[in-house]
Design a protein around this motif. Sequence first.
Motif, PDB file in Angstrom:
ATOM      1  N   ALA A  51      24.295  -2.086 -13.287  1.00  0.00           N
ATOM      2  CA  ALA A  51      25.030  -0.818 -13.200  1.00  0.00           C
ATOM      3  C   ALA A  51      25.314  -0.443 -11.752  1.00  0.00           C
ATOM      4  CB  ALA A  51      24.246   0.293 -13.893  1.00  0.00           C
ATOM      5  N   LEU A  52      24.364  -0.707 -10.863  1.00  0.00           N
ATOM      6  CA  LEU A  52      24.535  -0.378  -9.447  1.00  0.00           C
ATOM      7  C   LEU A  52      25.309  -1.455  -8.676  1.00  0.00           C
ATOM      8  CD1 LEU A  52      20.980   1.050  -8.669  1.00  0.00           C
ATOM      9  CD2 LEU A  52      23.131   2.332  -8.647  1.00  0.00           C
ATOM     10  N   GLU A  53      25.588  -2.560  -9.369  1.00  0.00           N
ATOM     11  CA  GLU A  53      26.286  -3.697  -8.760  1.00  0.00           C
ATOM     12  C   GLU A  53      25.549  -4.227  -7.532  1.00  0.00           C
ATOM     13  OE1 GLU A  53      30.298  -2.215  -8.184  1.00  0.00           O
ATOM     14  OE2 GLU A  53      30.798  -2.687 -10.260  1.00  0.00           O
ATOM     15  N   VAL A  54      24.238  -4.419  -7.716  1.00  0.00           N
ATOM     16  CA  VAL A  54      23.395  -5.003  -6.672  1.00  0.00           C
ATOM     17  C   VAL A  54      22.563  -6.125  -7.293  1.00  0.00           C
ATOM     18  CG1 VAL A  54      23.225  -2.858  -5.343  1.00  0.00           C
ATOM     19  CG2 VAL A  54      21.455  -3.393  -7.015  1.00  0.00           C
ATOM     20  N   GLU A  55      22.010  -6.964  -6.434  1.00  0.00           N
ATOM     21  CA  GLU A  55      21.082  -7.996  -6.900  1.00  0.00           C
ATOM     22  C   GLU A  55      19.737  -7.336  -7.190  1.00  0.00           C
ATOM     23  OE1 GLU A  55      21.896 -11.209  -7.404  1.00  0.00           O
ATOM     24  OE2 GLU A  55      23.943 -10.758  -6.772  1.00  0.00           O
TER      25      GLU A  55
END
Length: 71
Positions: A51-55
Amino acid sequence: MKLNRLNTVMKAKGWTQVRLSEASGVPQGSISRFDKNSRHEDSHVFSIAKALEVEVEELFEIKEAAEEDAE
């Protein structure tokens, strides 16, 4: 030792716990407890990262024992 960085990542993106809950499907209460817990449901961690578009690794900071002793 793992230090949770969720709040740092959320602040950088301007997200609230409610917005993250809606985007990830993870209950807001679980998000609220994320920084306090050392164990997390795998599905929650992956849903939050997506959802946060992070690893996933960006949600945690690993400190070595020697670093902890220095503090």
